[in-house]
Design an enzyme around this catalytic site. Structure first.
Site, PDB file in Angstrom:
ATOM      1  N   GLU A 200       4.035 -24.721 -20.414  1.00 25.30           N
ATOM      2  CA  GLU A 200       3.640 -26.137 -20.337  1.00 25.30           C
ATOM      3  C   GLU A 200       4.801 -27.079 -20.669  1.00 25.30           C
ATOM      4  O   GLU A 200       4.669 -27.980 -21.510  1.00 25.30           O
ATOM      5  CB  GLU A 200       2.438 -26.400 -21.258  1.00 25.30           C
ATOM      6  CG  GLU A 200       1.188 -25.678 -20.799  1.00 25.30           C
ATOM      7  CD  GLU A 200      -0.057 -26.033 -21.612  1.00 25.30           C
ATOM      8  OE1 GLU A 200       0.065 -26.762 -22.608  1.00 25.30           O
ATOM      9  OE2 GLU A 200      -1.150 -25.576 -21.231  1.00 25.30           O
TER      10      GLU A 200
ATOM     11  N   GLU B  44      -3.944 -19.875 -17.835  1.00 25.40           N
ATOM     12  CA  GLU B  44      -4.824 -20.439 -18.865  1.00 25.40           C
ATOM     13  C   GLU B  44      -5.994 -21.096 -18.167  1.00 25.40           C
ATOM     14  O   GLU B  44      -5.805 -22.027 -17.383  1.00 25.40           O
ATOM     15  CB  GLU B  44      -4.089 -21.459 -19.756  1.00 25.40           C
ATOM     16  CG  GLU B  44      -3.087 -20.852 -20.714  1.00 25.40           C
ATOM     17  CD  GLU B  44      -2.550 -21.866 -21.721  1.00 25.40           C
ATOM     18  OE1 GLU B  44      -3.305 -22.799 -22.092  1.00 25.40           O
ATOM     19  OE2 GLU B  44      -1.380 -21.717 -22.123  1.00 25.40           O
TER      20      GLU B  44
END
Length: 502
Positions: free
Chosen positions: A173, A292
């Site tokens: 991320e 995710e």
């Protein structure tokens, strides 16, 4: 009673079922590792300190791949801290989750745990606060057989055989301002490309995952993927996708249609990746790693995290992100997994985040039991029944309006077929009505139902807890019948169903 009809044509193959679709995620966060996987002194613990009651549940869940050790945690992680004699390992602050990390579980221990569960390791490297050389060092430690400084160190640490990790995440991320060392797409793309190229100099057959945007709601979503892939396309094999869903302001109808947003997410990333591939005249087809995904009541946790960070206290394994999931949550998780299957031609790896205690299908109590959350069941049953090839269904069903996603069909479905066996997975998003569904399975050659189970409850917010660990479980769907190549089945409101055929 709403009615729906589904046509299944065995020739309408999307792609083979990808076992890596049924992956999960373990991060050094809260109680995922400590008192989740690892609790020396627990009645079920083995000689390595791992809870065998949890191992048995992970096996039942069918988690094929485990992404490790983060997540946000990895962007401040020094992998060297977590190997070697335990008594010599340093305690560090984890800035991502305002916690203390003891490093008592590291790569070698986690790899031993994976051998117990039969899962494949998917390892993340720190590109937030570190770079190319530490990534190469970790690769040498993990994968080189022997005869080099770091491979011999692994052997001296008690692991003679290499871990042979095939799949590696290049950071996590990196567009998120919450991430240690977050950066622009241009900066990250260049770093990821250089790191990937160097890692493939060591092993050209590694499978590398470059960070996509951390969510479709990010202001740079789409443009981030384009920029990063323009730098790294020829060096990497996957681009990552992350998405979490929750019910907002009592809008259950929109929540139940969350899979429509996942469809949009996947389609957008595929188009963006293919655009870059065409520009580069590349023969490679970029794959997606949806590493995710889950239901996560993020807003509530953000408020608690801000309170924790405002304090001066740093704790080991605090209780963080311990969502307790309802029937409605499980229906959404089952539907999201169906959506991943529908995209098996491009989504060839996925990780339910996370595995134990932290927004997880498995919960534990220190010194006490482990139990299945409601979300455990659609994942474990789909992992067990889905095999062969994914079949694209043609669905005729009424629709309803949602505030967040527009028109949504009341019924969603996907099917798999494999050498005389088949499975159909269905959801009913209607809040009040049982749906009657007919499914033409003549093309599959199925003649009998071997299993039909439904997850539903009169209380769509019913949950499994320490006090009532079996409050919600799947039940046999007695309405299922197969005659003349047509499967008929009734789906209760807000329900997830699986039917296995032969």
């Amino acid at each position: 009673m709403p009615r729906a009809h589904i046509e299944l044509d065995k020739s309408a193959v999307i792609a083979p079922v990808q076992r890596r679709t049924f992956g999960a995620f373990v991060e050094h966060l809260g109680r995922c590792v400590y008192t989740g996987l690892y609790e020396p002194g627990h009645p079920s613990a083995n000689s390595g300190g791992f809870r065998m009651d949890v191992v048995e549940l992970v096996r039942e869940l069918g988690a094929a791949t485990i992404r490790y050790p983060g997540g946000n945690f990895v962007s401040g992680f020094r992998w060297e801290d977590s190997v070697g004699p335990r008594e010599a390992r340093p305690v560090r602050r984890d800035l991502a989750w305002h916690s203390l990390e003891s490093n008592q579980v590291g790569l070698d221990e986690f790899a031993r745990w994976l051998r117990l569960t039969g899962s494949e390791l998917m390892l993340a490297v720190n590109l937030g606060t570190r770079g190319i050389l530490p990534a190469l060092d970790l690769l040498e430690y993990a994968n080189h057989p022997s005869g080099t400084a770091l491979s011999d160190l692994r052997i001296a640490n008690g692991t003679p055989q290499p871990h042979n990790v095939r799949m590696w995440c290049l950071g996590n991320e990196m567009d998120g301002p919450w991430q240690e060392g977050f950066m622009t797409a241009d900066d990250y793309g260049k770093l990821a490309a250089r790191t990937a190229a160097a890692m493939k100099m060591a092993d050209k057959d590694l499978e590398l995952v470059v960070c996509g945007s951390s969510g479709s709601g990010m202001p740079t979503f789409g443009d981030w993927e384009r920029t990063v892939l323009e730098h790294s396309y020829e060096h990497v094999d996957y681009v990552s996708c992350h998405a979490y869903y929750q019910e907002f302001d009592g809008d259950l109808g929109s929540f139940l249609a969350s899979a429509l947003d996942m469809d949009y997410f996947i389609d957008t990333v595929v188009v963006t990746a293919d655009h870059v591939g065409h520009k580069k005249r590349s023969k490679k087809k970029m794959q997606l790693s949806f590493d995710e995904w889950n239901v996560w009541y993020l807003k509530e946790h953000q408020e608690r995290q801000e309170t924790a960070e405002a304090s001066a206290e740093w704790c080991y394994a605090p209780r963080l992100l311990e969502d307790v999931y309802s029937v409605a949550d499980a229906v959404v998780v089952g539907n999201l997994l169906m959506t991943l299957l529908k995209h098996s031609d491009r989504v060839t790896s996925a990780s339910l985040a996370q595995l134990v205690n932290v927004i997880a299908p498995i919960m534990t109590e220190p010194g006490g039991p482990a139990w299945r959350q409601t979300t455990f069941f659609p994942f474990s049953i789909t992992s067990r029944l889905a095999s062969g090839e994914v079949i694209r269904p043609v669905i005729e069903a009424p629709a309803y309006h949602t505030a967040r996603h527009g028109e949504a069909p009341v019924i969603d479905a996907v099917a798999t077929a494999d050498d005389g066996r088949a499975a159909v997975f269905l959801v009913n998003r209607d809040l009040r009505e049982t749906a009657q569904v007919t499914i033409d399975v003549r093309s599959l050659g199925s003649t009998r139902i071997t299993e039909a189970v439904t997850l539903a409850d009169a209380d769509v917010y019913a949950k499994n807890t320490l006090a009532e660990p079996d409050r919600v479980t799947p039940a046999t769907n007695a309405s299922a019948a197969l005659a003349n190549g047509v499967l008929t089945i009734e789906l209760p409101p807000v329900s997830w169903t699986a039917a296995a055929l032969s």
